[in-house]
Design a protein around this motif. Structure first.
Motif, PDB file in Angstrom:
ATOM      1  N   ALA A  63       0.840  -1.203   0.000  1.00 15.64           N
ATOM      2  CA  ALA A  63       0.000   0.000   0.000  1.00 15.64           C
ATOM      3  C   ALA A  63       0.872   1.249   0.000  1.00 15.64           C
ATOM      4  O   ALA A  63       2.102   1.175   0.119  1.00 15.64           O
ATOM      5  N   GLN A  64       0.226   2.397  -0.131  1.00 15.14           N
ATOM      6  CA  GLN A  64       0.933   3.682  -0.117  1.00 15.14           C
ATOM      7  C   GLN A  64       0.744   4.352   1.245  1.00 15.14           C
ATOM      8  O   GLN A  64      -0.368   4.363   1.789  1.00 15.14           O
ATOM      9  N   LEU A  65       1.833   4.915   1.773  1.00 12.59           N
ATOM     10  CA  LEU A  65       1.797   5.554   3.092  1.00 12.59           C
ATOM     11  C   LEU A  65       1.891   7.064   2.952  1.00 12.59           C
ATOM     12  O   LEU A  65       2.874   7.600   2.423  1.00 12.59           O
ATOM     13  N   LEU A  66       0.858   7.761   3.414  1.00 14.27           N
ATOM     14  CA  LEU A  66       0.862   9.218   3.462  1.00 14.27           C
ATOM     15  C   LEU A  66       1.110   9.665   4.898  1.00 14.27           C
ATOM     16  O   LEU A  66       0.614   9.047   5.846  1.00 14.27           O
ATOM     17  N   LEU A  67       1.862  10.751   5.039  1.00 18.20           N
ATOM     18  CA  LEU A  67       2.187  11.291   6.359  1.00 18.20           C
ATOM     19  C   LEU A  67       1.753  12.743   6.452  1.00 18.20           C
ATOM     20  O   LEU A  67       1.977  13.534   5.524  1.00 18.20           O
TER      21      LEU A  67
END
Length: 395
Positions: A212-216
Motif C-alpha cells: 500500500a501507499q503511506l501518506l504522512l
C-alpha cells in the motif's frame, strides 16, 4: 548582537514557531549572537539554553481558546525585562498588546516587527470563506489593515518570513521592509534515512500491507490546519486504492478528528514526535507528505519533508505551494476534499521511483536555517548602522 524576541506565540507545546525559535537560538549562538525570548507563561521562570540564549517566561493570562498559548497584557513586567537586558534589537510578532508595549519602550534598541502569519488570511478568510469572496472579506476587514499600519509605524523595520506573505500584505497596502525566507535544520533530514521496515510497520498500524501507499501528515490538531479535508480525501481515495494516512500531532481538535475518522482503520492519529532524528526517519519513510493548511506563510514541515526526499501533496496556496514543483509535488484547491483526493490519486499514479528521485534532488536545495539567520542579522546590522547606533559585535 543581542536580540530579544517578545513572542506571544511561543509555547513549549507549540508547533512551527517553537521549532523555528528554538533552532534560531542555537544558530545565533553559534554565530556569536544572543537571542533571548520573552514568552507568556504560567509563572515567572528562566530557561537557559546550553549553547547560549534563553527563554524568559513572564507570568501572563492564558489565551481563551487555546491553553497552549498566553497573552501579555501588563506592560510593566515586559518593560522591566527589556530595561535589564538592554538589547540591540527587539523583535515582536503579535499585533496586539505586546506590539504597542515594544513600540513604546524607551530603550536604545531598534524595533523589528517579524511577521510569522497574516491574521486576515488565517482567521477572517477561514471563518467567512463559505459565505463571501476573498475580495469582499478583505474589504470588510480593511479596518484591520489600517490598524496594522498604525501599529507598524512604531517599528524601524517590518520583516516577513517569506515572499508569499510579502505579496499578500503588500497587495493590501501593508508595509513590508524586508523578506527573510525561513529555513530548516538541514542536518537532521535526508533521503538516506528511509527505512522500509518502519514504513511497513506504519502501514501495518493502518491495517494495510507493505504494498500500500503511506501518506504522512504532521501538525497541530487545530481548525486552521484543515485535517478534516485531508481525512475526507484519503477516505475517498481508499475506495479506489490501498492507502494509509498517519498524522503526528495533538491539539484542541484531537477529539473532533478522532470522531471524524470514526472507525476507519486506515487513518491513524499519533502523538507528536519531538526527537528530530526519529521524525526525520519517519518523514523519509513515507511515500508522500500531505498538508492541509493553505494559509501558512512558510511551510516549515513540508520543507522538512522535502529535505527528507519525500514527495509533496499540498494546497495551492500560502508558502507551502512555493516549494511544490510539479516534478515531485501535486497541488489541490485549498479546503476542497474532492480536489485533494484527485491530487492523491495523481501522485499514486506516478512512477514512484522517478518522483522520489526528483524529490531527492530537490532535497539538496532546501534553504537552511543558518542562511536565514545570517541574512536576518545582516539586515538588522544595516538598520542599526542607518540609525548610527552601536551594537555588540559578534565574536
Amino acid at each position: 548582537m543581542r536580540i530579544v524576541d517578545v513572542n506571544e506565540i511561543y509555547s513549549p507545546t507549540g508547533g512551527g514557531v517553537r521549532t523555528y525559535i528554538d533552532r534560531k537560538i542555537e544558530v545565533l549562538a553559534a554565530m556569536g549572537h544572543e537571542l533571548i525570548v520573552l514568552a507568556p507563561g504560567r509563572e515567572d521562570r528562566i530557561e537557559e539554553r546550553p549553547g547560549g540564549g534563553a527563554v524568559h517566561y513572564i507570568k501572563a493570562m492564558g489565551m481563551p481558546f487555546d491553553a497552549n498559548y498566553g497573552l501579555f497584557w501588563d506592560a510593566e513586567p515586559l518593560r522591566r525585562r527589556l530595561d535589564a537586558l538592554d538589547p540591540d534589537v527587539v523583535e515582536n510578532c503579535s499585533p496586539w498588546r505586546s506590539a504597542w508595549v515594544v513600540a513604546g519602550w524607551e530603550g536604545r534598541a531598534i524595533r523589528s516587527f517579524f511577521m510569522h502569519n497574516d491574521n486576515l488570511e488565517a482567521y477572517a478568510k477561514r471563518w467567512f470563506k463559505p459565505v463571501a469572496s476573498s475580495g469582499r472579506i478583505e474589504r470588510a476587514f480593511a479596518w484591520y489593515d489600517r490598524y496594522l499600519g498604525r501599529c507598524l509605524a512604531g517599528y524601524d523595520t517590518v520583516v516577513t518570513n517569506g515572499p508569499s506573505l510579502t505579496r499578500k500584505l503588500a497587495g493590501r497596502g501593508v508595509r513590508v521592509d524586508a523578506t527573510m525566507p525561513l529555513g530548516i535544520e538541514r542536518g537532521h533530514f535526508s533521503p538516506t534515512l528511509r527505512d522500509e521496515g518502519l514504513r511497513a510497520a506504519l502501514l501495518q498500524q493502518c491495517g494495510l500491507p507493505a504494498e500500500a501507499q503511506l501518506l504522512l501528515g504532521v501538525g497541530r490538531h487545530h481548525p486552521e490546519k484543515r485535517w478534516p479535508t485531508v481525512i475526507d480525501a484519503v477516505r475517498r481515495v481508499g475506495t479506489q486504492a490501498p492507502v494509509g494516512l498517519v498524522i503526528l500531532g495533538q491539539g484542541m481538535d484531537t477529539r473532533t478528528l478522532e470522531k471524524h475518522i470514526a472507525d476507519n482503520p486506515h487513518i491513524r492519529l499519533f502523538r507528536p514526535v519531538y526527537d528530530r532524528r526519529r521524525l526525520a526517519t519517519i518523514m523519509a519513510s513515507a511515500d508522500a507528505y500531505i498538508h492541509g493548511c493553505g494559509t501558512e506563510t512558510f511551510g516549515l514541515v513540508p520543507a522538512e519533508a522535502l529535505a527528507s526526499g519525500t514527495p509533496l501533496i499540498v494546497p495551492d496556496g500560502g508558502g507551502t505551494a512555493e516549494i511544490a514543483h510539479p516534478r515531485f509535488a501535486e497541488v489541490y484547491e485549498p479546503r476542497d476534499a474532492h480536489s485533494c483526493a484527485d491530487a492523491i490519486l495523481r501522485m499514486l499514479g506516478r512512477d514512484r521511483a522517478i518522483v522520489r528521485r526528483a524529490a531527492a534532488v530537490a532535497a539538496t536545495r532546501v534553504r537552511s536555517d543558518e542562511q536565514h539567520a545570517a541574512d536576518l542579522v545582516a539586515h538588522y546590522a544595516a538598520v542599526i548602522a542607518a540609525k548610527d547606533q552601536p551594537f555588540r559585535r559578534s565574536a
